[in-house]
Design an enzyme around this catalytic site. Structure first.
Site, PDB file in Angstrom:
ATOM      1  CG  HIS A 107      -1.794   1.166   1.386  1.00  0.00           C
ATOM      2  ND1 HIS A 107      -3.136   1.141   1.111  1.00  0.00           N
ATOM      3  CD2 HIS A 107      -1.539   2.431   1.812  1.00  0.00           C
ATOM      4  CE1 HIS A 107      -3.667   2.338   1.335  1.00  0.00           C
ATOM      5  NE2 HIS A 107      -2.706   3.138   1.769  1.00  0.00           N
ATOM      6  CD  GLU A 108       1.641   3.567   3.654  1.00  0.00           C
ATOM      7  OE1 GLU A 108       1.851   4.641   3.046  1.00  0.00           O
ATOM      8  OE2 GLU A 108       0.610   3.362   4.310  1.00  0.00           O
ATOM      9  CG  HIS A 156       0.224   6.294  -0.641  1.00  0.00           C
ATOM     10  ND1 HIS A 156      -0.811   6.983  -1.224  1.00  0.00           N
ATOM     11  CD2 HIS A 156      -0.305   5.726   0.488  1.00  0.00           C
ATOM     12  CE1 HIS A 156      -1.912   6.833  -0.501  1.00  0.00           C
ATOM     13  NE2 HIS A 156      -1.630   6.075   0.537  1.00  0.00           N
ATOM     14  CG  HIS A 197       0.132   8.812  -7.095  1.00  0.00           C
ATOM     15  ND1 HIS A 197      -1.016   9.121  -6.399  1.00  0.00           N
ATOM     16  CD2 HIS A 197      -0.023   9.384  -8.313  1.00  0.00           C
ATOM     17  CE1 HIS A 197      -1.820   9.834  -7.172  1.00  0.00           C
ATOM     18  NE2 HIS A 197      -1.232  10.014  -8.335  1.00  0.00           N
TER      19      HIS A 197
END
Length: 684
Positions: free
Chosen positions: A465-466, A469, A472
């Site tokens: 998940h991190e 980020h 992105h």
């Protein structure tokens, strides 16, 4: 360069930064930024090169230094660093308030937007100016002088209160421990947790096992400790952290009331009905009513599943575990027992296969298969021996970006997991490109006595998940700072890339490749994975309504006037959606840092909103399983590379060719009806 915070020639000098560097560096950079603001508002010409670029130069240097200070304050907090941070915080807040309120600067940006040169701007440059004009209005630039001054004071006060809120949670967590010399009290706890507790006791000069409230200890106690009294002891301690049940100097209750009152006043000054309306001016969602309708629609779909989950757990606890009354500190333990009974595996059994080095190798392989990029070890000054540093390169070996990885919990480190930017992408006038750098931070357990760290599957999902980020931010192809990476992305869409990455933790070839048993080195057996997959939606109904409880509470807090009783509001929300009811003495809001010390105020719904987008995006890969690289290239080009240069909904439409639909989210969560209306309840 005597002050490392003023050195922008290379990577941050984290090994050299001291608390006494903070205030002098920030004062110097603030003076530079104020001088740049003066030049920008008095220059003879109004053009991009005369107005925008000089401001970006000055504010970027300030932002990069301040980000380093804030980052250190979160990961290696000390009394001296905290004092320095809090001394500089009001100055930085005042500057940014003044920047967004400056009438002369506002008028120059309006003139720039209307200038002939604007017709030839790129989409990203147009978005920068449009966002700047919006932010001037939201910053109070159109207010009368007295109201403008009051608005600036509110921003300073909220920043200080939010910092204090986070400090209270950290201090209350670090202050609590409990030591036992009787190993019989710890029956059921995994071996790696026992080893860490033994090491913590030894480090504290104690005999036995020292337990704490950090997640690598707290969660295994709740899930695996057979000692009901021990589970209750930690549950009660954790449930009242930073509240009126502890030291008054760490009570976040008064801070919550003050923050809510100030936010409401801030919204009214800008002509908004409430803070929710103000917050949603920069989101995909158009109104609080739309958000509440979305959440309640999802609740209506999830509640039957949640009630079934709860009933099954109660029956199992009574008939198999002998628990007539299921207490809050029994939930995780009984759920783990039910999972083991139903699916014939233990989370701790699985954890033995997810060793740190192997998981990282698997994560990096996913990045390569999706985007053709390699992750390579790199070197940099770091803030702690735990930290690793990597570079991301393309197929020709050209650098794309770099990232720090800080995976393990420790004293003085804020709980949770997050990504933050250290340096953003920027295309410079001389044709060079500044590549991005990010921080990826988690709070996992560490290996003890020479053994590698092992991660639960949930922790592996968190890491992915991190990293989502981080990608992105790292894969942006936008060279204008205010809309590069996640900058300028609507907050309710910012979770799309992170939640998207979680899905790859459930693909067998990838899981097999990222596992190696801590003792034998063998990969996870296929049969065990199939049982994990069968259990993927175990209690998904209960998990969904729990998130909806938080999201509804957050939005209702900020709609209308602040509630007279925050806890009473939470109880009303629980009447509506909760199936697992915490006791009345529980003080969840006092630890809800996402909305009181983070960026999620009137925005916690973003997790579920973006989950519709992320599930639908991943469905594109499911629809074309043999075209992973091609689909990954489109996802990178239309969503990751675009950053905030165009609206998130346009990004999604460009990738999927249509508006988002909720079907994939319901299917992935095991809550899909046999036939559902395409697009119903989705954020389009």
């Amino acid at each position: 360069m005597t002050n490392p915070l003023l050195d922008f020639s290379a990577l941050p000098r984290f090994d050299a930064i001291r608390p006494d560097h903070v205030v002098p560096a920030i004062d110097t950079l603030l003076a530079e930024a104020v001088a740049a603001l003066t030049r920008a508002t008095t220059a003879a010409a109004v053009s991009w090169d005369d107005l925008v670029e000089p401001l970006h130069d000055a504010t970027e240097r300030l932002g990069r230094a301040w980000n380093q200070v804030g980052h250190l304050n979160a990961v290696v907090n000390t009394p001296a660093l905290r004092e320095a941070y809090n001394a500089a915080l009001p100055k930085v807040t005042r500057f940014h308030s003044a920047l967004r309120q400056d009438p002369a600067l506002y008028q120059r940006f309006r003139a720039l937007a209307a200038a002939p040169e604007a017709a030839g701007w790129s989409v990203a440059r147009r978005r920068v100016v449009d966002n700047a004009l919006r932010d001037f209005r939201l910053g109070g630039a159109e207010l009368e002088p007295d109201a403008r001054a009051r608005f600036a004071q509110i921003q300073q006060d909220v920043a200080a209160l939010s910092a204090k809120f986070s400090e209270h949670v950290l201090d209350a967590t670090d202050a609590w421990s409990w030591t036992t010399t009787d190993e019989a009290e710890l029956v059921g706890l995994p071996a790696d947790v026992l080893a860490q507790c033994r090491a913590d006791a030894r480090d504290a000069g104690e005999d036995g096992w020292r337990l704490n409230l950090k997640m690598p200890c707290y969660l295994p106690v709740q899930a695996y400790a057979d000692n009901r009294a021990l589970r209750e002891r930690l549950y009660r301690a954790h449930g009242v952290l930073a509240s009126d049940a502890g030291p008054s100097e760490l009570d976040n209750g008064p801070l919550i009331d003050r923050i809510l009152a100030l936010r409401a006043e801030q919204a009214r000054l800008l002509g908004h009905a409430d803070y929710a309306e103000l917050s949603l001016t920069t989101r995909m969602a158009r109104s609080a009513d739309e958000v509440l309708a979305f959440l309640r629609d999802l609740a209506a779909r999830a509640l039957p599943h949640a009630r079934r989950d709860r009933a099954e757990l109660e029956t199992f606890a009574r008939d198999t575990l002998g628990l007539d009354a299921l207490q809050p500190w029994d939930l995780a333990w009984a759920s783990q027992k039910l999972r083991e009974a139903r699916y014939s595996y233990s989370g701790q059994e699985v954890k033995r296969y997810f060793t740190g080095p192997r998981v990282l190798a698997g994560l990096f392989d996913v990045i390569h298969s999706l985007y053709g990029l390699r992750v390579e070890e790199d070197s940099a000054p770091v803030w702690h021996e735990d930290v690793r540093f990597y570079r991301l390169v393309d197929g020709d070996g050209r650098p794309v970006g770099q990232f720090y990885l800080d995976l393990h919990a420790r004293e003085g480190k804020r709980g949770g997991a997050w990504m933050d930017d250290c340096r953003n992408r920027r295309d410079r006038a001389d044709g060079s490109t500044q590549t991005p750098i990010v921080y990826l931070v988690c709070n996992f357990g560490r290996g003890v006595d020479g053994a590698p760290a092992t991660f639960s599957h949930d922790e592996v999902v968190t890491l992915f998940h991190e990293m989502g980020h981080g990608l992105h931010q790292l894969l942006t192809e936008v060279g204008e700072l205010p809309v590069a990476g996640i900058n300028g992305v609507e907050w309710d869409a910012v979770e799309l890339p992170s939640q998207f990455m979680e899905n790859f933790c459930w693909e067998w070839p990838r899981v097999e490749a990222m596992t190696a048993h801590v003792d034998s080195g063998a990969p996870l057996p296929r049969g065990l994975f199939e049982r994990m997959l069968a259990a993927r939606n175990f209690q998904s109904g209960m998990q969904t309504v729990r998130q909806l409880e938080f999201a509804l509470f957050d939005m209702e807090l900020h709609v209308g006037d602040p509630p007279a009783d925050v806890l009473a509001l939470l109880e009303r929300i629980r009447d509506e959606v909760a199936v697992n009811r915490p006791p009345s003495w529980h003080r969840f809001p006092h630890q809800f840092a996402h909305i009181f010390a983070g960026g999620y105020a009137a925005g916690y719904y973003s997790y579920k909103w973006a989950e519709v987008l992320s599930a639908d995006a991943y469905a594109a890969f499911e629809e074309q399983p043999d075209a992973v690289a091609a689909t990954g290239a489109r996802f990178r080009a239309e969503i990751l590379a675009r950053g905030g240069s165009r609206p998130a909904l346009e990004n999604f439409r460009a990738f999927r060719g249509r508006d988002p639909r909720i079907d994939a989210l319901l299917r992935h969560g095991g809550m899909a009806p046999e036939a559902s209306a395409a697009g119903a309840g989705s954020p389009a």
